[in-house]
Write a protein that holds these residues in place. Sequence first.
Motif, PDB file in Angstrom:
ATOM      1  N   LEU A  41     -11.202   0.840  -2.165  1.00 55.75           N
ATOM      2  CA  LEU A  41     -10.081   1.931  -2.130  1.00 55.75           C
ATOM      3  C   LEU A  41     -10.381   2.663  -2.395  1.00 55.75           C
ATOM      4  O   LEU A  41     -10.800   2.891  -3.335  1.00 55.75           O
ATOM      5  CB  LEU A  41      -8.852   0.976  -2.458  1.00 55.75           C
TER       6      LEU A  41
ATOM      7  N   ASP B  75      -1.124  -4.913  10.833  1.00 54.22           N
ATOM      8  CA  ASP B  75       0.054  -4.848   9.301  1.00 54.22           C
ATOM      9  C   ASP B  75       0.638  -6.170   8.925  1.00 54.22           C
ATOM     10  O   ASP B  75       1.356  -5.441   8.150  1.00 54.22           O
ATOM     11  CB  ASP B  75      -0.121  -3.046   9.557  1.00 54.22           C
TER      12      ASP B  75
ATOM     13  N   ASP C 124      -3.218   9.360   5.025  1.00 52.36           N
ATOM     14  CA  ASP C 124      -3.843   7.886   5.288  1.00 52.36           C
ATOM     15  C   ASP C 124      -4.359   6.965   7.517  1.00 52.36           C
ATOM     16  O   ASP C 124      -5.062   6.849   7.004  1.00 52.36           O
ATOM     17  CB  ASP C 124      -2.753   6.860   5.022  1.00 52.36           C
TER      18      ASP C 124
ATOM     19  N   THR D 259      -6.328  -3.368  -2.645  1.00 49.76           N
ATOM     20  CA  THR D 259      -5.547  -2.753  -3.429  1.00 49.76           C
ATOM     21  C   THR D 259      -5.888  -3.589  -5.136  1.00 49.76           C
ATOM     22  O   THR D 259      -5.826  -5.019  -4.564  1.00 49.76           O
ATOM     23  CB  THR D 259      -3.846  -2.761  -3.997  1.00 49.76           C
TER      24      THR D 259
ATOM     25  N   THR E  25       2.627   2.060  -3.413  1.00 53.43           N
ATOM     26  CA  THR E  25       2.187   2.575  -3.741  1.00 53.43           C
ATOM     27  C   THR E  25       2.095   4.172  -3.744  1.00 53.43           C
ATOM     28  O   THR E  25       1.848   4.848  -4.697  1.00 53.43           O
ATOM     29  CB  THR E  25       0.783   2.098  -4.318  1.00 53.43           C
ATOM     30  N   SER E  26       1.739   4.209  -2.815  1.00 53.51           N
ATOM     31  CA  SER E  26       1.234   5.931  -1.804  1.00 53.51           C
ATOM     32  C   SER E  26       2.660   6.143  -1.993  1.00 53.51           C
ATOM     33  O   SER E  26       2.448   7.366  -2.497  1.00 53.51           O
ATOM     34  CB  SER E  26       0.556   5.828  -0.812  1.00 53.51           C
TER      35      SER E  26
ATOM     36  N   TYR F  89      -0.059  -1.191   0.485  1.00 53.32           N
ATOM     37  CA  TYR F  89       0.333   0.031  -0.136  1.00 53.32           C
ATOM     38  C   TYR F  89       0.990   1.239   0.391  1.00 53.32           C
ATOM     39  O   TYR F  89       0.274   2.218  -1.071  1.00 53.32           O
ATOM     40  CB  TYR F  89      -0.626   0.226   1.056  1.00 53.32           C
TER      41      TYR F  89
ATOM     42  N   PRO G 122      -4.388   5.220  -3.694  1.00 48.12           N
ATOM     43  CA  PRO G 122      -3.418   5.327  -2.517  1.00 48.12           C
ATOM     44  C   PRO G 122      -2.174   5.904  -3.951  1.00 48.12           C
ATOM     45  O   PRO G 122      -1.560   7.099  -2.612  1.00 48.12           O
ATOM     46  CB  PRO G 122      -2.325   3.628  -2.587  1.00 48.12           C
TER      47      PRO G 122
ATOM     48  N   THR H 101      -7.241  -2.445   5.989  1.00 47.63           N
ATOM     49  CA  THR H 101      -6.558  -2.526   5.742  1.00 47.63           C
ATOM     50  C   THR H 101      -6.205  -3.615   4.973  1.00 47.63           C
ATOM     51  O   THR H 101      -6.434  -4.922   4.746  1.00 47.63           O
ATOM     52  CB  THR H 101      -5.492  -2.761   7.336  1.00 47.63           C
ATOM     53  N   THR H 102      -5.353  -2.977   3.806  1.00 47.98           N
ATOM     54  CA  THR H 102      -4.866  -3.862   2.812  1.00 47.98           C
ATOM     55  C   THR H 102      -4.078  -4.815   2.738  1.00 47.98           C
ATOM     56  O   THR H 102      -3.963  -5.531   2.408  1.00 47.98           O
ATOM     57  CB  THR H 102      -4.446  -2.670   1.959  1.00 47.98           C
TER      58      THR H 102
END
Length: 349
Positions: free
Chosen positions: A285, A214, A134, A267, A61-62, A58, A288, A240-241
């Motif tokens: 989603l 996570d 986030d 994602t 990507t962000s 995640y 991100p 949560t991804t």
Amino acid sequence: MRGKILAAVVATALAFSTTACAEDSSTSTDNGGGDSGNGTIKSGLKVAFLPKQVNNPYFDTSDNKGGKVAVEEFKGTYSETGPSEASPSAQVSYINTLSQQGAKVIAVSANDKDAICGALNEARQAGAKVVTYDSDTKPECRDLFINQASTEGIAKIQVKLISDAIGPDGGEIAILSATANATNQNAWIEQMKTELAKPEYGKLKLVDTVYGDDDDQKSFQEAQGLLAKHPNLKGIISPTTVGVAAAARYLSGSTYKGKVQLTGLGTPNQMKAYVKDGTVKAFALWNPADLGYLAAYAGASLASGLIKGKEGDKFKAGKLGEFTVGKDGTVLLGDPYTFKADNIDQFNF
């Protein structure tokens, strides 16, 4: 609104494979990083991203496909650093280091709303602008919060998706969250409880909330534990991804596949296989990459003196357009988007 967000998601996904070009209208050619009196972002700004944990898909990507692209557009210097495990105080030493290194913008996704406040305020006193994205801290510990979607919007879509997946008979559901102290997760969970109290969801019963921190393996084990503890469970929401992908992996290889429904925040690339094999009907989603992109532009606008972070301030965020600062220094990216079998192949992030 969904059409607009879909277009933004597709545009960002296509942009992942290219190097972003600077826009003359939004960047300064002052290589000395001097005063931005002409309404443009200073060049040469040091912009550092501090996610909850590094090597998380995640945040990859962000930060690297969103924040980095933005920083390159306005000719700044990008970096990403952070802990390998998400814990309340793990980010403190990184904030101190970034401050010592002269970072002008620190974009941080907080593991805990309180634990990093002291370090962030010291960094601000040293001259850094702090933008949370986030997951927020207390408002007094940062300059802006880039909110991926409203708490209400995120809660509503997840409760609706699990209800639709389970069907009209309802049943027991559980939540697989990230860390117990994550500001965003806890806000979403509280709002989901409010949603579940509505008459239309009267047949859904929340029986447990567990935390995978996570971490992929712990999240996998927590999903497994939920089914052992609650044999009548009909659905799991994982906002949560990391958690939703781990839970999907467990369900897809178990006897519960197709019997226990799963939704949450994931994602497309993580979840595509599980949507196609029937483990997951739909999930949601925001984009991100757009979140990180917006965080970078917001921080740079602050560091350039274009905005103060006050309610009503307006600034431009490259290809995403203009945004307005709301109450408590919050900037809203947009509404969450639902991914399912008939659209998931359109996305690549």
